[in-house]
Design an enzyme around this catalytic site. Structure first.
Site: not given
Lengths: 258, 106
Positions: A76, A178, A215, A219
């Site tokens: 495709c 962060h 990930r 955390c």
């Protein structure tokens, strides 16, 4: 007098352009900029970046027929994979006919179940990571461009709320590290700004490729919170928020991170 | 299924020192880790890497369980004659991979 006026005029033009330039400076930092030069070289060198092994595997999987339909991705989407250019930059997105957003891995599995009539690939399996690495690699170097789909807004808002919510035994939110403390040290490691610029990412700590979901779970474990199930929508909401937060940043997949 | 990335110059001047770099996909399971059921996961590592230039061995290393997954090997060689550099990895569970590259020496 005339000379003074020209001087003033020039000075104001200079100040205005300086202000413009500074307003235009992107202060966001990809994790790439916080790595040492040897790791940066490792990521940039296509024969030293272990993520490229998975891209190579993904290229093989791209051409291998699967499922009851006995169709391969090439049937495709074409053999080169160039049709996938830019795809990873805009996910998570709402697939056609659906009403909730899916991330790139979920979209690949959707294609598998709907078109190839094959069983979905398990999360973090080598084949799924290879395929998403292959697709993501096509967008390397391009700016992250989340779609302007108004249906995504409520999901993104919930992602933003999750980002800011304190949770776990350490009572930390994503934002506490962060946003508020990015760039400072946590046990000798620079806290990154957490821009999802290079997923799936080859993490030296993992010694393998891993998705953004892995990930995020990492955390959650770190703040001693209970991680969501692999198929729960919270990850997609967080991914939506993070991709919007990183809009315009260069895509690096497959990135290398310590 | 062999999955290897090799970085070496295609041409070299006679007497030139060239760098050959090779990366291979391998789990390098140490044999010391318990699995989810508590029993030890069997060791599965690459034991030996050898490089030959036109059949003559130019480089060899023994790998240990402490070496990370997907080992990256880099070594230097003096370009003497045009020919084939063969890289061989062998290890546990009958792991055998050979990849060759052609180098032209002018």
């Amino acid at each position: 007098m005339m000379r003074l006026r020209i001087g003033l005029c020039l000075a104001s033009v200079f100040v205005a352009s300086l202000a413009l330039a500074q307003g235009g400076i992107d202060k966001r930092r990809s994790g790439y900029q916080d790595m040492g030069p040897s790791l940066q070289k490792m990521q940039d060198d296509g024969t030293a970046n272990p993520g490229m092994l998975f891209v190579q595997l993904g290229a093989q999987a791209w051409a291998t027929p699967a499922g009851a339909a006995n169709k391969a991705c090439v049937d495709c989407h074409g053999a080169s994979g160039a049709t996938m250019k830019g795809v990873a930059l805009r996910y998570p997105a709402i697939p056609e006919g659906a009403d909730t957003p899916a991330d790139l891995e979920a979209r690949i599995n959707l294609c598998r179940t709907a078109n190839q009539k094959a069983a979905p690939l398990p999360p973090e399996s080598r084949e799924l990571l290879s395929l998403s690495a292959y697709v993501a690699h096509q967008s390397r170097g391009q700016p992250i461009a989340p779609p302007d789909d108004p249906r995504l807004a409520p999901f993104r808002e919930r992602g933003a709320a999750l980002w800011a919510a304190r949770q776990g035994q350490l009572n930390l939110s994503c934002a506490a590290c962060h946003d508020d403390n990015a760039g400072k040290k946590l046990a000798g490691v620079t806290i990154p700004e957490a821009h999802p610029t290079g997923y799936p990412v080859y993490r030296l700590e993992w010694q393998t490729l891993g998705s953004l979901k892995r990930r995020l779970r990492n955390c959650l474990v770190g703040i001693r919170a209970e991680s969501y199930a692999y198929d729960s929508p919270e990850y997609v909401m967080l991914e939506l928020f993070l991709m919007e937060r990183a809009r315009g940043m260069a895509f690096e997949a497959p990135a290398v991170r310590p | 299924m062999a999955n290897v990335l090799i970085n070496a110059p295609k041409t070299a001047r006679r007497g030139e020192i060239i760098e050959i770099k090779a990366l291979i996909l391998h789990p390098m399971e140490t044999g010391f880790r318990p699995g989810t059921n508590g029993s030890i996961i069997a060791r599965n590592i690459i034991e030996r890497f050898t490089a030959t230039w036109n059949g003559d061995e130019i480089f060899r290393i023994d790998l240990s369980p402490a070496i990370a997954a997907n080992p990256f090997v880099s070594f230097f060689a003096v370009a003497t004659d045009s020919g084939t550099v063969s890289l061989r990895w062998s290890g546990d569970e009958g792991f055998q991979v050979e990849e060759s590259i052609a180098i032209t020496v002018e």
